[in-house]
Design an enzyme around this catalytic site. Sequence first.
Site, PDB file in Angstrom:
ATOM      1  N   GLU A   7     -54.808 -23.734 -18.439  1.00  0.00           N
ATOM      2  CA  GLU A   7     -55.326 -23.282 -16.995  1.00  0.00           C
ATOM      3  C   GLU A   7     -56.449 -24.335 -16.545  1.00  0.00           C
ATOM      4  O   GLU A   7     -56.586 -24.597 -15.267  1.00  0.00           O
ATOM      5  CB  GLU A   7     -56.019 -21.766 -17.121  1.00  0.00           C
ATOM      6  CG  GLU A   7     -56.585 -21.228 -15.786  1.00  0.00           C
ATOM      7  CD  GLU A   7     -55.316 -21.105 -14.489  1.00  0.00           C
ATOM      8  OE1 GLU A   7     -54.490 -20.401 -14.666  1.00  0.00           O
ATOM      9  OE2 GLU A   7     -55.235 -21.903 -13.764  1.00  0.00           O
ATOM     10  N   LYS A  58     -52.596 -33.990 -12.314  1.00  0.00           N
ATOM     11  CA  LYS A  58     -52.918 -32.339 -11.938  1.00  0.00           C
ATOM     12  C   LYS A  58     -51.549 -31.828 -11.087  1.00  0.00           C
ATOM     13  O   LYS A  58     -51.000 -30.860 -11.535  1.00  0.00           O
ATOM     14  CB  LYS A  58     -53.980 -31.985 -11.283  1.00  0.00           C
ATOM     15  CG  LYS A  58     -55.322 -32.176 -11.980  1.00  0.00           C
ATOM     16  CD  LYS A  58     -56.615 -32.127 -11.302  1.00  0.00           C
ATOM     17  CE  LYS A  58     -57.821 -32.388 -11.912  1.00  0.00           C
ATOM     18  NZ  LYS A  58     -58.997 -32.742 -10.917  1.00  0.00           N
TER      19      LYS A  58
END
Length: 422
Positions: free
Chosen positions: A124, A202
């Site tokens: 996460e 990302k």
Amino acid sequence: MRVGICGLGTVGSGLFNLFATNHDEIGRKTKDAPQLVQVGCRRDHPDCDLSSVDVTRDVFEVARNPGIDVLVELIGGTDTAKDLVLGAINHGKHIVTANKALIALHGDEVFAAAEKKGVSVRYEASIAGGIPVVKAIREGLAGNRIDWVAGMINGTTNFILTEMSRPGSNRSFDDVLKEAQDLGYAEADPTFDVEGIDAAHKLTILASIAFGIPLRFDAMYTEGISRITSDDILFAAELGYCIKHLGVARRSGRDVELRVHPTLIANDQMLAQVNGVMNSVMVGSDAAGATMYYGAGAGAGPTASAVMADIIDTVRGTQVPNLGFNDLSEPNFTPISSISSSYYLRLGVEDKAGVMANVSTVLSNHGVSIEALIQKDARVRDAQIVILTDEVVESKIDAAISELESLDAVTSSVSRIRVASL
Ligand code: HSE
């Protein structure tokens, strides 16, 4: 569950202190509260009292330690981090990591090793720091087909562009980058952030968990912000836009486009309000519609928050496929030359009769239609023409730019920035 942290930099120290600060809160949320028992770090951290834990200078000792159930990888980089994580998996440990490069570039290998050993890998914190966007996409939106993800997922570039955009600032990229380095927002070598590589890592992960596709960093179009000038910021503002570094992943049938680059965003869009070092991600899905997530994308507290959530999920034994899907489908990646967009173009020109007509003729010959236009004559500054085009396929813009740059009356290379359509 006994936890070992590897790496005691900004995030590691934040996590170490969060274990103490929120000990009771975390205990109330888990039946078997996670216990921090070992820290592997090259040196102590001034903010951390390490007297209650075992400290080793060799992070691989944590990977081998039979008294550790969860290894938290916070050393960053890819080579040692990959060896460390694969070593820990091999010793039967669950992994929590904040390392986007590791997951984007080597996630397939890491997940395969973890599946073989029956352990989990959670990440996460690798995207947008404290914003629980992996959880939102893999779990909260699991009932949807996701069609697009767009976001500002790099705080350094957002800070630089925000500072360059302050009314009356007129500051150059280099000037603001130096300030960002002085404030600790940008690394001494800022390449990964300002050239878009960090955001591309990302977005590689976001696209995989949104669309159920393999991690394919090499399919990403990556462009940074180092060529954006204060003129671009001023002209964009005159047209009603700001300039942001945006990541866009979009799918249509089997076609998927993956790109990070500077982007004009209309001032009335919510993403245009995301300033400074903050991050934001928007997700377009079929049932929920567009949802938006906002928060701090970096820093000790926000990133430690995401790491701790993964540790708690590990303790709870939450079962989620690594990339959210039981199987992944290979898409057709759309090359950047085939995407469609509106474009901002800025070119220096000789200040003489007929130049504007020549420029419009070249654009029209390539099928590029003009939506808005600004001309500044040389008494104010160098003569410049700024054009906002209608939507057109990128290869046509490329061809038009080549021809424009070959005109005698065009005195600069053409600055080209894509315009967001969200
Ligand atoms: N360098 C990153 C950023 C930090 O500027 O957003 C967190 O990934």
